[in-house]
Design an enzyme around this catalytic site. Structure first.
Site, PDB file in Angstrom:
ATOM      1  N   LYS A 122      55.258  -3.969  22.709  1.00  0.00           N
ATOM      2  CA  LYS A 122      54.451  -3.022  23.479  1.00  0.00           C
ATOM      3  C   LYS A 122      53.140  -2.753  22.737  1.00  0.00           C
ATOM      4  CE  LYS A 122      54.817   1.581  25.619  1.00  0.00           C
ATOM      5  NZ  LYS A 122      55.672   2.760  25.837  1.00  0.00           N
ATOM      6  N   SER A 143      56.773   3.959  30.822  1.00  0.00           N
ATOM      7  CA  SER A 143      55.527   3.341  30.423  1.00  0.00           C
ATOM      8  C   SER A 143      55.666   1.949  29.825  1.00  0.00           C
ATOM      9  CB  SER A 143      54.809   4.235  29.419  1.00  0.00           C
ATOM     10  OG  SER A 143      55.545   4.309  28.200  1.00  0.00           O
ATOM     11  N   SER A 184      60.794   5.940  28.983  1.00  0.00           N
ATOM     12  CA  SER A 184      59.917   4.768  29.098  1.00  0.00           C
ATOM     13  C   SER A 184      60.511   3.428  28.719  1.00  0.00           C
ATOM     14  CB  SER A 184      58.667   4.969  28.261  1.00  0.00           C
ATOM     15  OG  SER A 184      57.760   5.737  28.989  1.00  0.00           O
TER      16      SER A 184
HETATM   17  N1  GLN Z   1      57.181   8.962  32.207  1.00  0.00           N
HETATM   18  C1  GLN Z   1      57.249   9.932  31.134  1.00  0.00           C
HETATM   19  C2  GLN Z   1      55.871  10.480  30.864  1.00  0.00           C
HETATM   20  O1  GLN Z   1      54.983  10.049  31.525  1.00  0.00           O
HETATM   21  C3  GLN Z   1      57.842   9.308  29.925  1.00  0.00           C
HETATM   22  C4  GLN Z   1      56.895   8.491  29.189  1.00  0.00           C
HETATM   23  C5  GLN Z   1      57.474   7.859  28.004  1.00  0.00           C
HETATM   24  O2  GLN Z   1      58.692   7.873  27.813  1.00  0.00           O
HETATM   25  N2  GLN Z   1      56.590   7.333  27.169  1.00  0.00           N
HETATM   26  O3  GLN Z   1      55.692  11.290  29.992  1.00  0.00           O
END
Ligand code: GLN
Length: 482
Positions: free
Chosen positions: A72, A147, A171
């Site tokens: 990532k 994400s 995410s």
């Molecule tokens: N979708 C969640 C957010 O936008 C989790 C994001 C994540 O786990 N990095 O905060």
């Protein structure tokens, strides 16, 4: 042989019998990338030559000897761009390796390809990426989740065998569910965060996305462990997380939290997960219904705590020390203001504003402090549950992959995509999403994920359960046909 169809474990066997060489794997991935990347757009950048050089001199006898792994773009790989899919870091090169990368290299793995993500890991659909959205390989009209959506899509589209993602509120698990992969969010402190660009430091964890539980465990074996460079990293002995793989689920007590089977969730998701519970019961697990009474407050608490921490973490991007800066500033203030205004996308700005607000004097007690108290209650819920059961079973997400654009302009609906994953991070426990079937939606087959949650540091037991279910169900290593 179609090399990219192999699991990581199968690839390792082929290297060891000398049937394949690591350079064959890199070449196969490169060909696959040329073929599908224009449609999927899971990757931000990659360096075939650099990977080939590593492949030439790698020691195959190491635990991950010669195995390529996608990373990532929020994780530092020395000398490589590390953009977080943000304009702010578009030209930023990592000056050092993150600890997970140091560990992967020591295990012989080859970091190859960097995956797309929501900007600074803020999002659930990859649409906040400043570079490009990623398309779900099972249906190109839909999101891969986020994400770490690029990581999940790359694994599902066979542009990678395995990938690293990071999980602050879901995410890793939510995109794994949307793309039909296995995704593990480790216990907070199990994996070093050194070299991960922080979203919310008290919630972030790095973990693997893979096409099988074994592949997931192989990567996790390499990255887990104490790190003097991350003071929140726990002191734990080195473990082999596949060691309980033959034990099956017989004798395990599995809790079904009633708050995770709610009105409004997709009926195909519900019946798939109910089938998992039934299968686990047939395999010899004892099923116990229970309650996690503070679940309904998790999303609210998360979006206060995560934005508060993000607003503080992202203060470092001031146009002076890293990345983007505005041209021709009129003053120092103008320099800061314009660099941040132009460098960050709108979701990032929304969160910085929210986070600054909840931390501001006068509101701190009403929001931040109260959310911390809710966090404690959520933690207590899980503590109570794990005094009765070995693991919990629930859906990873209330829906399957939604259409690109469908929630982009509705942040609240987007935030609700994580309703089943967020409490895990607030409690600091571990969770894994495993494929458990498909939903048919508008003519597309879309993967469904089941989530198993385990108590802190019980990844071995969690992986044992996930592996037993995977073997019994046969959903392992399904890949999108593109
Ligand atoms: N979708 C969640 C957010 O936008 C989790 C994001 C994540 O786990 N990095 O905060």
């Amino acid at each position: 042989m179609e090399i990219t169809k192999l699991t990581l474990h199968e690839l390792q066997q082929k290297f060891r019998t000398k049937e394949l060489h690591p350079r064959d794997a890199i070449k196969a991935l490169e060909e696959r990338i040329v073929q599908v990347e224009p449609k999927v757009r899971a990757l931000l950048h990659w360096d075939v030559e650099g990977a080939m050089q590593l492949a030439e001199r790698v020691d195959i006898s190491l635990p991950l000897g010669g195995l390529p792994i996608a990373i990532k773009d929020a994780i530092h790989v020395e000398g490589d761009l590390c953009t977080c899919a943000s304009r702010m870091l578009a030209r930023y090169r990592a000056p050092y390796d993150a600890t997970v990368i140091t560990r992967l290299r020591a295990a012989g793995a080859i970091p190859f390809t960097r995956t797309n993500m929501d900007e600074f890991s803020m999002g659930s659909s990859n649409e906040t990426s400043a570079v490009q959205p990623t398309y779900n390989p099972w249906d190109l009209q839909r999101t891969p989740g986020g994400s770490s959506g690029g990581s999940a899509a790359a694994v599902a589209a066979r542009e990678a065998f395995v990938a690293l993602g990071s999980d602050t509120g879901g995410s890793i698990r939510q995109p794994a569910a949307f793309c039909g992969c296995v995704g593990l969010k480790p216990t907070y402190g199990r994996v070093s965060r050194y070299g991960l660009v922080a979203l919310a430091s008290s919630l972030d964890q790095i973990g693997p996305l893979a096409r099988s539980t074994r592949d997931c465990a192989m990567v996790f074996n390499a990255i887990a462990g104490k790190d003097p460079k991350d003071s929140t990293c726990l002191e734990c002995a080195q473990e082999d997380f596949t060691r309980e793989f033959n034990l099956g689920v017989k004798g395990l007590r599995l809790g079904i939290p009633k708050e995770y089977f709610v009105e409004g969730m997709d009926s195909q998701v519900r019946s798939a997960v109910e089938k998992v519970i039934q299968q686990c019961s047939e395999l010899g697990a004892e099923i116990v219904e229970l309650s996690l009474p503070h679940t309904q407050y998790a999303v609210n608490a998360y979006y206060i705590l995560a934005t508060a921490e993000a607003s503080s973490n992202l203060a470092r991007f001031d146009g002076v020390r890293y990345g983007y800066y505005a041209e021709g500033p009129q003053s120092l203030f103008d320099h800061y203001r314009r660099s941040r205004e132009e460098g960050f996308g709108s979701e990032v700005k929304r969160r910085i504003i929210l986070g600054t607000y909840v931390l501001s004097s006068g509101y701190y007690d009403a929001y931040y402090l109260r959310a911390q108290r809710v966090r404690t209650l959520i933690r207590e819920d899980f503590k109570e549950a794990f005094s009765k059961v070995d693991a919990l079973v629930c859906p990873t997400s209330p829906d399957v992959a939604f259409r690109l654009g469908e929630r982009r302009d509705n942040p609240l609906r987007m935030y609700l995509a994580d309703v089943f994953t967020i409490a895990t991070n607030l409690a600091g426990i571990c969770g894994i999403s495993v494929p458990c079937g498909f939903a048919i939606v508008e003519g597309s087959s879309l993967p469904i994920g089941v989530q198993f949650l385990g108590n802190a540091l019980e990844e071995a037991k969690l992986l044992r359960l996930a592996n037993a279910y995977e073997l019994a169900s046969g959903w392992t290593a399904c890949t999108a046909i593109l």
